[in-house]
Design a protein around this motif. Structure first.
Motif, PDB file in Angstrom:
ATOM      1  N   LEU A 210     -16.132  -1.368 -14.887  1.00  0.00           N
ATOM      2  CA  LEU A 210     -15.206  -0.285 -15.188  1.00  0.00           C
ATOM      3  C   LEU A 210     -13.754  -0.761 -15.191  1.00  0.00           C
ATOM      4  O   LEU A 210     -12.854   0.009 -15.519  1.00  0.00           O
ATOM      5  CB  LEU A 210     -15.369   0.858 -14.180  1.00  0.00           C
ATOM      6  N   GLU A 211     -13.538  -2.020 -14.809  1.00  0.00           N
ATOM      7  CA  GLU A 211     -12.210  -2.648 -14.883  1.00  0.00           C
ATOM      8  C   GLU A 211     -11.135  -1.788 -14.237  1.00  0.00           C
ATOM      9  O   GLU A 211     -10.052  -1.577 -14.775  1.00  0.00           O
ATOM     10  CB  GLU A 211     -11.853  -2.938 -16.341  1.00  0.00           C
ATOM     11  N   GLY A 212     -11.442  -1.240 -13.078  1.00  0.00           N
ATOM     12  CA  GLY A 212     -10.466  -0.456 -12.335  1.00  0.00           C
ATOM     13  C   GLY A 212     -10.372   0.997 -12.735  1.00  0.00           C
ATOM     14  O   GLY A 212      -9.666   1.778 -12.085  1.00  0.00           O
ATOM     15  N   VAL A 496     -15.894  -0.789 -21.635  1.00  0.00           N
ATOM     16  CA  VAL A 496     -15.488   0.033 -20.500  1.00  0.00           C
ATOM     17  C   VAL A 496     -15.420   1.516 -20.859  1.00  0.00           C
ATOM     18  O   VAL A 496     -15.658   2.383 -20.003  1.00  0.00           O
ATOM     19  CB  VAL A 496     -14.131  -0.450 -19.945  1.00  0.00           C
ATOM     20  N   ALA A 497     -15.128   1.832 -22.136  1.00  0.00           N
ATOM     21  CA  ALA A 497     -15.074   3.238 -22.550  1.00  0.00           C
ATOM     22  C   ALA A 497     -16.438   3.897 -22.402  1.00  0.00           C
ATOM     23  O   ALA A 497     -16.540   5.046 -21.962  1.00  0.00           O
ATOM     24  CB  ALA A 497     -14.594   3.336 -24.002  1.00  0.00           C
ATOM     25  N   TRP A 498     -17.509   3.165 -22.739  1.00  0.00           N
ATOM     26  CA  TRP A 498     -18.855   3.693 -22.541  1.00  0.00           C
ATOM     27  C   TRP A 498     -19.240   3.671 -21.071  1.00  0.00           C
ATOM     28  O   TRP A 498     -19.963   4.556 -20.594  1.00  0.00           O
ATOM     29  CB  TRP A 498     -19.874   2.893 -23.348  1.00  0.00           C
ATOM     30  N   GLY A 499     -18.767   2.663 -20.347  1.00  0.00           N
ATOM     31  CA  GLY A 499     -19.058   2.593 -18.923  1.00  0.00           C
ATOM     32  C   GLY A 499     -18.558   3.807 -18.169  1.00  0.00           C
ATOM     33  O   GLY A 499     -19.239   4.333 -17.277  1.00  0.00           O
ATOM     34  N   ARG A 500     -17.391   4.297 -18.541  1.00  0.00           N
ATOM     35  CA  ARG A 500     -16.843   5.490 -17.877  1.00  0.00           C
ATOM     36  C   ARG A 500     -17.661   6.742 -18.211  1.00  0.00           C
ATOM     37  O   ARG A 500     -17.798   7.646 -17.392  1.00  0.00           O
ATOM     38  CB  ARG A 500     -15.386   5.697 -18.306  1.00  0.00           C
TER      39      ARG A 500
END
Length: 576
Positions: A210-212, A496-500
């Motif tokens: 999620l890179e923070g 990361v956009a999908w991870g969120r």
């Protein structure tokens, strides 16, 4: 001087009707003190209902008619329904049902005689009650009401010769068409999120990449649908109806169990009729039919403004493409896509190759967001273009576009104003099985009821399957989607956009179903190598969930075998 019972009753009726009318003056978005006036209206109607109960005998002797009692009960039912539309709290739909069902069982509107006003009240009551029953999936009651409505409209037609007759006949035709298009729903699990089948919220594995950033939660959804001659009842289109349900919790929650053959004959209360008090709140939904562009942008602005930090807004657009220049698209969008669409290469590996060709990339020229092609909302000058959505990308947006011009919205990625947008885009060509009118969108169907959509795509007649096969397939699809979710969560290349997005049960379920739908389209014999039939997403998903990956292909194969339609797909050695 003290008011008589009749005078006090009439004063309460006038006050209640005035409060009810005041609510109509408020726009269908934003608060604007609406909740304050709703509470005032509800308090007056509660007082009025209790007053007529306590003084029923005196009021009847003074001339109170049964339809007047029914009118009060109908208004209370409408208030509950309006509150549901404002809050998405399904509890209020059940409360509305209680009042509408009481009107039916006590026959408050029976035999209006030759009074056209009372006849119209009766017909409007039936139409509203049908909507409530549709939302609650009470199919037996829906079918009963439709039969009665048909008889009443025929009586209305023979008794009154006015312009309303044609409109009421259209209403009956709409609901019959609606039920025919959604006929599988009576045999299937509810579309709403069921923790027992779709996964417990707390049990989904955490996403490491999620890179923070924090995981997102869906708070608001804007659902927009308009196609010429589409399946609808009143202003509730079939596609919006399916989408709004898939963004809600099944009220029975942990008490839910699959239907069995003995349920229809069982007495007493079924488990699915018991509400689970531990369920979280549903996302709030704005449901728009054929809005003008100003209404859409105002609602979308309100939806974005209302959400707290680390929350997402879902925008669902279901409409036909419309070019400013007629048949010629000058946006510069279609060049590469048309080349892909004209491909007739049917090799099994071509599907993934097409899906890996991301139209917008760092090394390719960026398309103009304000291109000449948009989606038609059905009103003159009310087309929606990708550029219209750019100001709202300061908030996390989850956009679903179901249109023959869905590809034009690819241009949003890379031009956002603050937050990365995620897109699920329909094929630009309709599947052969869905080209006839009256079936609803196959893409939306896959996102909301994947097994029903697969049956539609492969022309499976559920009633002809072996006993228990369809129920087994329901469970298999649910477990398959959870497996695909675990694969996504553990992928090292997940954007990361999908991870969120995976942090929200509704959004991740839509994503899992998209992966399954994309595989079904890509592996089907009719569509292999034809990219115009492939759903697309941006940012790209990891290779682990491409249609030709072993896990994804095997998931389609297993369900297809259970439905006896495996021969309609082309599987590689990995899936065999």
């Amino acid at each position: 001087m003290a008011l008589s019972v009749c005078e006090e009753y009439r004063a309460l009726v006038d006050k209640a009707y005035n409060k009810f009318s005041r609510l109509r003056d408020f726009p269908p978005y934003g608060q604007n003190k609406w909740d304050f006036y709703f509470r005032k209206a509800f308090q007056v109607y509660t007082k009025l209902w209790k007053f007529q109960q306590d003084n029923r005998q005196k009021l009847v002797e003074a001339g109170l008619k049964r339809w007047e009692i029914g009118e009060i009960a109908s208004r209370i039912g409408q208030l509950y329904y309006i509150y549901y539309l404002r809050t998405s709290d399904a509890t209020f739909v059940k409360e509305s049902y209680i009042f509408y069902e009481a009107i039916l069982s006590r026959e408050y509107f029976k035999e209006p005689g030759k009074d056209i006003t009372l006849a119209n009240k009766q017909l409007r009551y039936f139409a509203r009650f049908i909507v409530i029953c549709l939302l609650l999936n009470r199919w037996d009651m829906v079918n009963r009401l439709v039969r009665q409505l048909h008889i009443l409209v025929e009586d209305y037609s023979s008794s009154f010769q006015n312009s309303d007759v044609k409109e009421w006949k259209t209403v009956t035709q709409e609901i019959v068409r609606f039920l025919k298009a959604d006929s599988l729903a009576e045999l299937s699990r509810p579309i709403r999120y069921i923790s027992a089948l779709d996964g417990q919220v707390s049990s989904f594995p955490s996403v490491s990449k999620l890179e923070g950033h924090k995981a997102l939660r869906l708070k608001n959804a804007v659902l927009v649908s308009y196609f010429h001659n589409e399946v609808k009842f009143s202003e509730l289109t079939l596609d919006n109806f399916r989408m709004l349900q898939c963004l809600e919790w099944e009220p029975s929650g942990s008490f839910y169990r699959m239907k069995s053959a003995t349920d229809s004959n069982a007495g007493g209360l079924l488990a699915q009729d018991i509400a689970d008090p531990t369920l979280p709140a549903n996302p709030h939904k704005y449901i728009l039919y054929r809005p003008n562009i100003h209404q859409l942008l105002m609602v979308l602005a309100t939806a974005c403004e209302e959400v707290p930090p680390d929350s997402a807004v879902l925008l669902y657009l279901s409409a036909a493409g419309r070019s400013r220049a007629g048949s010629h698209d000058r946006s510069g969008v279609s060049t590469q896509f048309s080349k892909e669409a004209s491909s007739t290469d049917s090799s099994p590996d071509r599907s993934d190759a097409l899906l890996e060709e991301t139209p917008v990339s760092a090394g390719s020229p960026r398309r103009r967001v304000d291109g000449s092609t948009g989606l038609s909302l059905g009103r003159r000058g009310s087309n929606v273009y990708p550029g219209d959505l750019l100001p709202f990308t300061r908030r996390p947006l989850f956009i679903i576009v179901d249109s023959d011009a869905s590809n034009i919205f690819e241009s949003l990625c890379g031009d956002e104003r603050g937050e990365p947008v995620v897109l699920l885009l329909s094929p630009t060509a309709k599947p052969y099985t869905a080209k006839h009118p009256g079936a609803g969108s196959t893409f939306t169907f896959f996102l909301t009821a994947p097994l029903q959509a697969l049956c539609q795509m492969t022309n499976v007649r559920v009633t002809e399957l072996q006993q228990g096969s369809y129920e087994q397939a329901e469970k298999m699809v649910s477990s398959t989607l959870l497996e695909l979710g675990n694969l996504l969560a553990s992928s090292g290349s997940l954007n990361v956009a999908w991870g969120r997005v995976l942090g929200d049960p509704f959004l991740r379920q839509l994503l899992f179903r998209f992966v399954f739908a994309r595989a079904c389209y890509s592996l089907h014999r009719l569509y292999v190598g034809k990219s115009e039939y492939y759903p697309r997403c941006l940012p790209p998903l990891p290779e682990e969930v491409l249609p030709r990956s072993r896990v994804v292909e095997l998931s389609v194969l297993q369900v297809a075998r259970l439905l006896c339609v495996a021969d309609q797909f082309i599987f590689s050695e990995n899936g065999s």
